[in-house]
Design a protein around this motif. Structure first.
Motif, short mmCIF file in Angstrom:
data_model
loop_
_atom_site.label_atom_id
_atom_site.label_comp_id
_atom_site.label_asym_id
_atom_site.label_seq_id
_atom_site.Cartn_x
_atom_site.Cartn_y
_atom_site.Cartn_z
N PRO A 40 -12.49 -23.77 -10.55
CA PRO A 40 -11.15 -23.39 -10.87
C PRO A 40 -10.46 -24.21 -12.02
O PRO A 40 -9.88 -23.49 -12.77
N GLU A 41 -10.83 -25.52 -12.11
CA GLU A 41 -10.42 -26.36 -13.08
C GLU A 41 -10.83 -25.90 -14.49
O GLU A 41 -10.29 -25.82 -15.67
N GLY A 42 -12.23 -25.51 -14.48
CA GLY A 42 -12.79 -25.07 -15.72
C GLY A 42 -12.28 -23.91 -16.22
O GLY A 42 -12.02 -23.48 -17.46
N GLU A 43 -12.17 -22.77 -14.98
CA GLU A 43 -11.30 -21.62 -15.30
C GLU A 43 -9.90 -21.73 -16.10
O GLU A 43 -9.79 -21.04 -16.89
N GLN A 44 -9.19 -22.67 -15.71
CA GLN A 44 -7.85 -23.21 -15.98
C GLN A 44 -7.92 -23.64 -17.54
O GLN A 44 -7.26 -23.31 -18.27
N LEU A 45 -8.91 -24.52 -17.93
CA LEU A 45 -9.15 -24.97 -19.15
C LEU A 45 -9.43 -23.87 -20.05
O LEU A 45 -8.89 -23.85 -21.13
N ILE A 46 -10.32 -23.09 -19.70
CA ILE A 46 -10.68 -21.85 -20.64
C ILE A 46 -9.38 -21.04 -20.96
O ILE A 46 -9.07 -20.77 -22.02
#
Length: 80
Positions: A40-46
């Protein structure tokens, strides 16, 4: 000297290609196991990066229009 540069560029291309292959394999296996690849953190960064990219694109378009108007005015002033 030139052969050294060619070897360096080819080595970099091999490394990038190998990294892309590994990333593709890991992503494919994660999808096959019905797991999400990104956290979820990676998706938010993207999504944040995409949003910032869109904002920068709009600011660049606005700047290009302003510079075009100013440049056009300057050309008209020089011609008169």
């Amino acid at each position: 000297m030139l052969t050294g540069m060619v070897a360096l560029v080819l080595g970099m291309l091999v490394c990038v290609t190998a990294g892309a292959v590994v990333l593709g394999y890991v992503a494919r296996e994660a999808r096959r196991d019905s797991r999400e690849f990104w956290t979820p953190e990676g998706e938010q960064l993207i999504s944040d990066a995409v949003r910032r990219g869109d904002e920068l694109r709009h600011r660049g378009d606005a700047l290009r229009e302003r510079v075009g108007v100013l440049t056009h005015r300057s050309k008209e002033h020089d011609n008169s």
